[in-house]
Design a protein around this motif. Structure first.
Motif, mmCIF file in Angstrom:
data_model
loop_
_atom_site.group_PDB
_atom_site.id
_atom_site.type_symbol
_atom_site.label_atom_id
_atom_site.label_comp_id
_atom_site.label_asym_id
_atom_site.label_seq_id
_atom_site.Cartn_x
_atom_site.Cartn_y
_atom_site.Cartn_z
ATOM 1 N N ASP A 9 -76.425 58.092 -80.767
ATOM 2 C CA ASP A 9 -75.198 57.957 -81.561
ATOM 3 C C ASP A 9 -74.898 56.505 -81.944
ATOM 4 O OD1 ASP A 9 -74.761 60.674 -81.656
ATOM 5 O OD2 ASP A 9 -73.143 60.666 -80.182
ATOM 6 N N ALA A 10 -74.889 55.611 -80.983
ATOM 7 C CA ALA A 10 -74.557 54.211 -81.279
ATOM 8 C C ALA A 10 -75.589 53.595 -82.214
ATOM 9 C CB ALA A 10 -74.448 53.400 -79.992
ATOM 10 N N ARG A 11 -76.857 53.923 -82.021
ATOM 11 C CA ARG A 11 -77.909 53.356 -82.873
ATOM 12 C C ARG A 11 -77.777 53.866 -84.307
ATOM 13 N NH1 ARG A 11 -81.096 49.238 -84.294
ATOM 14 N NH2 ARG A 11 -83.119 49.937 -85.017
ATOM 15 N N MET A 12 -77.520 55.161 -84.492
ATOM 16 C CA MET A 12 -77.368 55.679 -85.852
ATOM 17 C C MET A 12 -76.128 55.098 -86.519
ATOM 18 S SD MET A 12 -79.916 57.223 -87.057
ATOM 19 C CE MET A 12 -79.064 57.370 -88.620
ATOM 20 N N ALA A 13 -75.047 54.910 -85.782
ATOM 21 C CA ALA A 13 -73.851 54.276 -86.360
ATOM 22 C C ALA A 13 -74.198 52.869 -86.819
ATOM 23 C CB ALA A 13 -72.713 54.255 -85.343
ATOM 24 N N GLN A 14 -74.949 52.147 -86.012
ATOM 25 C CA GLN A 14 -75.367 50.784 -86.374
ATOM 26 C C GLN A 14 -76.237 50.807 -87.628
ATOM 27 O OE1 GLN A 14 -78.291 49.070 -83.732
ATOM 28 N NE2 GLN A 14 -77.607 46.981 -84.192
ATOM 29 N N ILE A 15 -77.161 51.752 -87.716
ATOM 30 C CA ILE A 15 -78.051 51.850 -88.884
ATOM 31 C C ILE A 15 -77.236 52.145 -90.137
ATOM 32 C CG2 ILE A 15 -79.854 53.271 -89.961
ATOM 33 C CD1 ILE A 15 -81.093 53.438 -87.069
ATOM 34 N N ILE A 16 -76.352 53.126 -90.066
ATOM 35 C CA ILE A 16 -75.539 53.488 -91.227
ATOM 36 C C ILE A 16 -74.692 52.299 -91.670
ATOM 37 C CG2 ILE A 16 -73.593 54.931 -91.984
ATOM 38 C CD1 ILE A 16 -74.898 57.168 -90.178
ATOM 39 N N ARG A 17 -74.117 51.594 -90.719
ATOM 40 C CA ARG A 17 -73.262 50.449 -91.055
ATOM 41 C C ARG A 17 -74.065 49.221 -91.480
ATOM 42 N NH1 ARG A 17 -69.676 52.705 -86.493
ATOM 43 N NH2 ARG A 17 -68.151 53.839 -87.755
ATOM 44 N N THR A 18 -75.352 49.236 -91.275
ATOM 45 C CA THR A 18 -76.235 48.169 -91.766
ATOM 46 C C THR A 18 -76.732 48.481 -93.167
ATOM 47 O OG1 THR A 18 -76.969 47.585 -89.538
ATOM 48 C CG2 THR A 18 -78.438 46.974 -91.348
ATOM 49 N N VAL A 19 -77.131 49.732 -93.388
ATOM 50 C CA VAL A 19 -77.745 50.121 -94.661
ATOM 51 C C VAL A 19 -76.724 50.212 -95.788
ATOM 52 C CG1 VAL A 19 -78.960 51.996 -95.857
ATOM 53 C CG2 VAL A 19 -79.683 51.291 -93.551
ATOM 54 N N PHE A 61 -76.221 48.379 -100.292
ATOM 55 C CA PHE A 61 -76.081 49.014 -101.596
ATOM 56 C C PHE A 61 -74.644 48.955 -102.108
ATOM 57 C CE2 PHE A 61 -79.807 50.762 -99.552
ATOM 58 C CZ PHE A 61 -80.756 50.624 -100.543
ATOM 59 N N GLY A 62 -73.827 48.109 -101.509
ATOM 60 C CA GLY A 62 -72.447 47.945 -101.947
ATOM 61 C C GLY A 62 -71.531 49.070 -101.533
ATOM 62 N N ALA A 63 -71.967 49.886 -100.585
ATOM 63 C CA ALA A 63 -71.184 51.046 -100.168
ATOM 64 C C ALA A 63 -70.285 50.691 -98.990
ATOM 65 C CB ALA A 63 -72.117 52.194 -99.820
ATOM 66 N N CYS A 64 -69.271 49.899 -99.278
ATOM 67 C CA CYS A 64 -68.317 49.473 -98.250
ATOM 68 C C CYS A 64 -66.920 49.892 -98.675
ATOM 69 C CB CYS A 64 -68.358 47.955 -98.087
ATOM 70 S SG CYS A 64 -69.958 47.337 -97.597
ATOM 71 N N GLY A 65 -66.049 50.041 -97.709
ATOM 72 C CA GLY A 65 -64.664 50.351 -98.024
ATOM 73 C C GLY A 65 -64.399 51.841 -98.109
ATOM 74 N N ASP A 66 -63.228 52.172 -98.622
ATOM 75 C CA ASP A 66 -62.811 53.567 -98.714
ATOM 76 C C ASP A 66 -63.738 54.347 -99.641
ATOM 77 O OD1 ASP A 66 -60.692 53.089 -97.038
ATOM 78 O OD2 ASP A 66 -59.266 52.746 -98.670
ATOM 79 N N GLY A 67 -63.905 55.623 -99.325
ATOM 80 C CA GLY A 67 -64.686 56.506 -100.176
ATOM 81 C C GLY A 67 -66.165 56.543 -99.850
ATOM 82 N N PHE A 68 -66.584 55.894 -98.768
ATOM 83 C CA PHE A 68 -67.992 55.913 -98.390
ATOM 84 C C PHE A 68 -68.151 56.421 -96.968
ATOM 85 C CE2 PHE A 68 -67.902 52.612 -101.692
ATOM 86 C CZ PHE A 68 -68.845 53.141 -102.555
ATOM 87 N N ALA A 69 -69.336 56.958 -96.672
ATOM 88 C CA ALA A 69 -69.628 57.541 -95.363
ATOM 89 C C ALA A 69 -69.511 56.533 -94.227
ATOM 90 C CB ALA A 69 -71.026 58.154 -95.370
ATOM 91 N N ILE A 70 -69.568 55.268 -94.550
ATOM 92 C CA ILE A 70 -69.486 54.225 -93.520
ATOM 93 C C ILE A 70 -68.203 54.368 -92.699
ATOM 94 C CG2 ILE A 70 -68.345 52.464 -94.930
ATOM 95 C CD1 ILE A 70 -70.357 50.431 -93.728
ATOM 96 N N ASN A 71 -67.174 54.970 -93.290
ATOM 97 C CA ASN A 71 -65.890 55.140 -92.619
ATOM 98 C C ASN A 71 -65.668 56.536 -92.046
ATOM 99 O OD1 ASN A 71 -64.978 52.479 -93.159
ATOM 100 N ND2 ASN A 71 -64.668 53.097 -95.274
ATOM 101 N N ASP A 72 -66.654 57.430 -92.189
ATOM 102 C CA ASP A 72 -66.499 58.774 -91.632
ATOM 103 C C ASP A 72 -66.373 58.691 -90.120
ATOM 104 O OD1 ASP A 72 -66.746 59.928 -94.091
ATOM 105 O OD2 ASP A 72 -68.702 60.842 -93.730
ATOM 106 N N PRO A 73 -65.425 59.413 -89.539
ATOM 107 C CA PRO A 73 -65.299 59.409 -88.083
ATOM 108 C C PRO A 73 -66.566 59.912 -87.387
ATOM 109 C CG PRO A 73 -63.397 60.478 -89.099
ATOM 110 C CD PRO A 73 -64.383 60.192 -90.183
#
Length: 169
Positions: free
Chosen positions: A22-32, A36-48
């Protein structure tokens, strides 16, 4: 005993996600995603669910796989029912790979597993959302048979995505 060749092919394996990932995949998603500019509201990076992937994909008709290279998780992807859509539609979800894993065929391998699982779960269509600039991913989707559609489906909560695909299973 001879030494291993310095350019030996790395061992790549795919397996179902486990709590230890879990922690590693969260780190990967938040790195990748920021690549591609996918930061902030409306992106999976913020999914609980990003912090608790094993919990999210333990639900019925869900599955998620991680890809390891030489024993280190470097990416993953999964499938789950598409929220807010007909019961026969699933979503290809959270498919992210570190740059070190791209171009090795891992995405195609994970997608093959995800689509096979989707069929086993009884889904008839598979939906996905992505972002302009994720060109290699879009080429993979199109090679796999996904076709672009004009508007989003369901209620993914990813309002930042601007490219949508659907595949008849």
């Amino acid at each position: 005993m001879p030494e291993a060749a310095p350019h030996a092919t790395p061992i790549v394996s795919i397996r179902p996600i486990e709590a230890r990932d879990d922690a590693r995949m969260a780190q990967i998603i938040r790195t990748v995603m920021p690549e591609f500019g996918a930061c902030g509201d409306g992106f999976a990076i913020n999914d609980p669910e990003v912090d608790y992937m094993t919990r999210a994909y333990a639900a019925p008709r869900c599955a998620y796989w991680v890809v390891e290279r030489n024993g280190v998780v470097e990416g993953g992807g999964g499938v789950a029912p598409l929220e807010g859509a007909e019961a026969d539609v699933c979503e290809l979800r959270k498919m992210y790979f570190l740059s070190s894993m791209r171009g090795l065929g891992a995405g195609a391998m994970v997608m093959e597993r995800a689509l096979a699982a989707a069929r086993e779960f009884g889904f008839k269509r598979c939906y996905l959302e992505t972002l302009t600039g994720m060109d290699a991913a879009m080429r993979l989707y199109e090679r796999t048979g996904f076709r672009r559609i004009d508007a989003p489906m369901g209620a993914t909560g990813h309002g930042g995505c601007n490219t949508f695909y659907l595949l008849e299973l």
